[in-house]
Design a protein around this motif. Structure first.
Motif, PDB file in Angstrom:
ATOM      1  N   ASN A 177       0.818  -1.184   0.000  1.00 19.42           N
ATOM      2  CA  ASN A 177       0.000   0.000   0.000  1.00 19.42           C
ATOM      3  C   ASN A 177       0.872   1.263   0.000  1.00 19.42           C
ATOM      4  O   ASN A 177       0.582   2.231   0.661  1.00 19.42           O
ATOM      5  CB  ASN A 177      -0.988  -0.016   1.157  1.00 19.42           C
ATOM      6  CG  ASN A 177      -0.351   0.088   2.516  1.00 19.42           C
ATOM      7  OD1 ASN A 177       0.817  -0.218   2.704  1.00 19.42           O
ATOM      8  ND2 ASN A 177      -1.107   0.543   3.469  1.00 19.42           N
ATOM      9  N   LEU A 178       1.945   1.213  -0.786  1.00 16.87           N
ATOM     10  CA  LEU A 178       2.857   2.362  -0.869  1.00 16.87           C
ATOM     11  C   LEU A 178       2.172   3.550  -1.533  1.00 16.87           C
ATOM     12  O   LEU A 178       1.577   3.412  -2.602  1.00 16.87           O
ATOM     13  CB  LEU A 178       4.109   1.981  -1.673  1.00 16.87           C
ATOM     14  CG  LEU A 178       5.183   3.067  -1.775  1.00 16.87           C
ATOM     15  CD1 LEU A 178       5.843   3.310  -0.427  1.00 16.87           C
ATOM     16  CD2 LEU A 178       6.226   2.691  -2.818  1.00 16.87           C
ATOM     17  N   ASP A 179       2.253   4.704  -0.899  1.00 16.95           N
ATOM     18  CA  ASP A 179       1.730   5.941  -1.475  1.00 16.95           C
ATOM     19  C   ASP A 179       2.467   6.191  -2.798  1.00 16.95           C
ATOM     20  O   ASP A 179       3.693   6.296  -2.812  1.00 16.95           O
ATOM     21  CB  ASP A 179       1.972   7.098  -0.511  1.00 16.95           C
ATOM     22  CG  ASP A 179       1.450   8.434  -0.993  1.00 16.95           C
ATOM     23  OD1 ASP A 179       1.156   8.591  -2.203  1.00 16.95           O
ATOM     24  OD2 ASP A 179       1.360   9.347  -0.161  1.00 16.95           O
ATOM     25  N   PRO A 180       1.761   6.276  -3.915  1.00 15.49           N
ATOM     26  CA  PRO A 180       2.435   6.451  -5.201  1.00 15.49           C
ATOM     27  C   PRO A 180       3.302   7.703  -5.269  1.00 15.49           C
ATOM     28  O   PRO A 180       4.284   7.730  -6.011  1.00 15.49           O
ATOM     29  CB  PRO A 180       1.307   6.518  -6.221  1.00 15.49           C
ATOM     30  CG  PRO A 180       0.100   6.046  -5.532  1.00 15.49           C
ATOM     31  CD  PRO A 180       0.313   6.169  -4.062  1.00 15.49           C
ATOM     32  N   TYR A 181       2.979   8.713  -4.489  1.00 12.44           N
ATOM     33  CA  TYR A 181       3.790   9.940  -4.518  1.00 12.44           C
ATOM     34  C   TYR A 181       5.169   9.741  -3.890  1.00 12.44           C
ATOM     35  O   TYR A 181       6.073  10.535  -4.120  1.00 12.44           O
ATOM     36  CB  TYR A 181       3.069  11.119  -3.862  1.00 12.44           C
ATOM     37  CG  TYR A 181       2.482  12.040  -4.901  1.00 12.44           C
ATOM     38  CD1 TYR A 181       3.311  12.754  -5.765  1.00 12.44           C
ATOM     39  CD2 TYR A 181       1.121  12.173  -5.043  1.00 12.44           C
ATOM     40  CE1 TYR A 181       2.783  13.579  -6.746  1.00 12.44           C
ATOM     41  CE2 TYR A 181       0.588  12.997  -6.017  1.00 12.44           C
ATOM     42  CZ  TYR A 181       1.428  13.693  -6.866  1.00 12.44           C
ATOM     43  OH  TYR A 181       0.909  14.500  -7.834  1.00 12.44           O
ATOM     44  N   VAL A 182       5.330   8.658  -3.121  1.00 13.14           N
ATOM     45  CA  VAL A 182       6.645   8.358  -2.571  1.00 13.14           C
ATOM     46  C   VAL A 182       7.655   8.160  -3.705  1.00 13.14           C
ATOM     47  O   VAL A 182       8.843   8.422  -3.539  1.00 13.14           O
ATOM     48  CB  VAL A 182       6.580   7.139  -1.626  1.00 13.14           C
ATOM     49  CG1 VAL A 182       7.958   6.641  -1.240  1.00 13.14           C
ATOM     50  CG2 VAL A 182       5.782   7.504  -0.374  1.00 13.14           C
ATOM     51  N   LEU A 183       7.181   7.745  -4.869  1.00 17.40           N
ATOM     52  CA  LEU A 183       8.086   7.550  -6.009  1.00 17.40           C
ATOM     53  C   LEU A 183       8.701   8.854  -6.518  1.00 17.40           C
ATOM     54  O   LEU A 183       9.602   8.816  -7.353  1.00 17.40           O
ATOM     55  CB  LEU A 183       7.374   6.835  -7.149  1.00 17.40           C
ATOM     56  CG  LEU A 183       7.081   5.357  -6.884  1.00 17.40           C
ATOM     57  CD1 LEU A 183       6.209   4.780  -7.979  1.00 17.40           C
ATOM     58  CD2 LEU A 183       8.367   4.577  -6.738  1.00 17.40           C
ATOM     59  N   GLY A 197      -0.368   1.870  -3.472  1.00 20.22           N
ATOM     60  CA  GLY A 197      -1.694   2.048  -2.905  1.00 20.22           C
ATOM     61  C   GLY A 197      -2.673   2.645  -3.895  1.00 20.22           C
ATOM     62  O   GLY A 197      -3.819   2.915  -3.560  1.00 20.22           O
ATOM     63  N   HIS A 198      -2.258   2.843  -5.121  1.00 19.38           N
ATOM     64  CA  HIS A 198      -3.079   3.297  -6.240  1.00 19.38           C
ATOM     65  C   HIS A 198      -2.167   3.340  -7.442  1.00 19.38           C
ATOM     66  O   HIS A 198      -1.016   2.926  -7.368  1.00 19.38           O
ATOM     67  CB  HIS A 198      -3.711   4.667  -5.960  1.00 19.38           C
ATOM     68  CG  HIS A 198      -4.866   4.970  -6.872  1.00 19.38           C
ATOM     69  ND1 HIS A 198      -4.718   5.673  -8.029  1.00 19.38           N
ATOM     70  CD2 HIS A 198      -6.174   4.628  -6.796  1.00 19.38           C
ATOM     71  CE1 HIS A 198      -5.905   5.772  -8.632  1.00 19.38           C
ATOM     72  NE2 HIS A 198      -6.800   5.139  -7.904  1.00 19.38           N
ATOM     73  N   GLY A 199      -2.645   3.861  -8.553  1.00 25.07           N
ATOM     74  CA  GLY A 199      -1.858   3.892  -9.781  1.00 25.07           C
ATOM     75  C   GLY A 199      -0.731   4.908  -9.740  1.00 25.07           C
ATOM     76  O   GLY A 199      -0.598   5.694  -8.804  1.00 25.07           O
ATOM     77  N   LEU A 200       0.068   4.876 -10.780  1.00 20.75           N
ATOM     78  CA  LEU A 200       1.197   5.804 -10.897  1.00 20.75           C
ATOM     79  C   LEU A 200       0.717   7.200 -11.265  1.00 20.75           C
ATOM     80  O   LEU A 200      -0.228   7.357 -12.032  1.00 20.75           O
ATOM     81  CB  LEU A 200       2.152   5.332 -12.002  1.00 20.75           C
ATOM     82  CG  LEU A 200       2.984   4.116 -11.691  1.00 20.75           C
ATOM     83  CD1 LEU A 200       3.753   3.685 -12.932  1.00 20.75           C
ATOM     84  CD2 LEU A 200       3.946   4.404 -10.553  1.00 20.75           C
ATOM     85  N   TYR A 201       1.414   8.180 -10.748  1.00 26.18           N
ATOM     86  CA  TYR A 201       1.191   9.565 -11.142  1.00 26.18           C
ATOM     87  C   TYR A 201       2.161   9.911 -12.278  1.00 26.18           C
ATOM     88  O   TYR A 201       3.238   9.306 -12.373  1.00 26.18           O
ATOM     89  CB  TYR A 201       1.426  10.513  -9.966  1.00 26.18           C
ATOM     90  CG  TYR A 201       0.397  10.343  -8.867  1.00 26.18           C
ATOM     91  CD1 TYR A 201      -0.903  10.792  -9.027  1.00 26.18           C
ATOM     92  CD2 TYR A 201       0.737   9.724  -7.667  1.00 26.18           C
ATOM     93  CE1 TYR A 201      -1.843  10.635  -8.032  1.00 26.18           C
ATOM     94  CE2 TYR A 201      -0.197   9.562  -6.661  1.00 26.18           C
ATOM     95  CZ  TYR A 201      -1.486  10.018  -6.848  1.00 26.18           C
ATOM     96  OH  TYR A 201      -2.411   9.850  -5.858  1.00 26.18           O
ATOM     97  N   PRO A 202       1.817  10.879 -13.116  1.00 24.75           N
ATOM     98  CA  PRO A 202       2.714  11.246 -14.226  1.00 24.75           C
ATOM     99  C   PRO A 202       4.106  11.663 -13.759  1.00 24.75           C
ATOM    100  O   PRO A 202       5.078  11.489 -14.482  1.00 24.75           O
ATOM    101  CB  PRO A 202       2.003  12.416 -14.909  1.00 24.75           C
ATOM    102  CG  PRO A 202       0.575  12.309 -14.503  1.00 24.75           C
ATOM    103  CD  PRO A 202       0.568  11.642 -13.146  1.00 24.75           C
ATOM    104  N   GLU A 203       4.201  12.183 -12.539  1.00 22.67           N
ATOM    105  CA  GLU A 203       5.489  12.637 -12.007  1.00 22.67           C
ATOM    106  C   GLU A 203       6.420  11.478 -11.629  1.00 22.67           C
ATOM    107  O   GLU A 203       7.597  11.692 -11.353  1.00 22.67           O
ATOM    108  CB  GLU A 203       5.278  13.510 -10.758  1.00 22.67           C
ATOM    109  CG  GLU A 203       4.467  14.742 -10.980  1.00 22.67           C
ATOM    110  CD  GLU A 203       2.962  14.510 -10.865  1.00 22.67           C
ATOM    111  OE1 GLU A 203       2.224  15.493 -10.942  1.00 22.67           O
ATOM    112  OE2 GLU A 203       2.501  13.357 -10.717  1.00 22.67           O
ATOM    113  N   ALA A 204       5.897  10.268 -11.587  1.00 22.69           N
ATOM    114  CA  ALA A 204       6.699   9.123 -11.164  1.00 22.69           C
ATOM    115  C   ALA A 204       7.792   8.830 -12.181  1.00 22.69           C
ATOM    116  O   ALA A 204       7.561   8.844 -13.390  1.00 22.69           O
ATOM    117  CB  ALA A 204       5.812   7.892 -10.981  1.00 22.69           C
TER     118      ALA A 204
END
Length: 187
Positions: free
Chosen positions: A118-124, A153-160
């Motif tokens: 459940n990793l917060d995608p913004y951590v990337l 914990g959800h899909g990837l953000y474009p910033e990843a």
């Protein structure tokens, strides 16, 4: 949903039929697993979810129960309060977002399901040492009991960064292997 509940339920029946037919076709074509990704279910209260959405979700998984592949249900972001309503869903795994810990998700779900997350995608977007620390914490919590799949914990953000995603994947494989070996050696 509120103003025309009969219309809503007919729409949900049609969507459930469409989803179960599509997912069955994917499984018959060789998919090794399926995930029903219900991104906005967490926007509902548990009562509204149980009344307006859960019957369709249950129907989809009931329709696919004869298929041997693992079935994952992700009830979306902010869905921690919905977890206690999922006991009758015939999925194998429940995905959780970063707003609920793996331990708390297990407490709310009971032992019937494996848990994914459940990793917060913004951590990337953080430096790699932060990504490794966060992922390691989640893995450590997840492997305390059988039935855990690491994931975002959800899909990837474009910033990843795709490079960071690859590095995370390698880290998860290596760290999990080492952590499980240590658990096994302790008995």
């Amino acid at each position: 949903m509120y103003g025309e509940p009969a219309v809503w339920h007919r729409l949900m029946d049609k969507l459930a039929d469409m989803a179960s037919h599509y997912l069955r076709a994917q499984l018959n074509a060789g998919a090794a697993a399926l995930q029903l990704f219900d991104s906005w279910a967490g926007a509902l209260s548990p009562g509204d979810y149980a009344k307006y959405v859960l019957p369709a979700v249950k129907r989809i998984f009931d329709d696919l129960a004869d298929m041997p592949q693992p079935k994952i249900y992700f009830p979306g972001v902010a869905s921690g309060e919905l977890l206690t309503t999922l006991g009758a869903v015939r999925a194998d795994v429940i995905g959780v977002d970063w707003r609920v810990t793996i331990g708390e998700a297990r407490r709310r779900l009971g032992s019937r399901f494996a848990v994914q997350g459940n990793l917060d995608p913004y951590v990337l977007t953080a430096p790699m040492d932060v990504i490794r620390e966060q992922a390691g914490r989640i893995i450590d919590e997840g492997i305390r009991e059988p039935g855990f799949v690491f994931n975002l914990g959800h899909g990837l953000y474009p910033e990843a960064s795709l490079d960071k995603l690859k590095a995370l994947t390698d880290f998860v494989h290596d760290y999990s292997r080492e952590a499980l070996a240590m658990m096994t050696s302790r008995g």
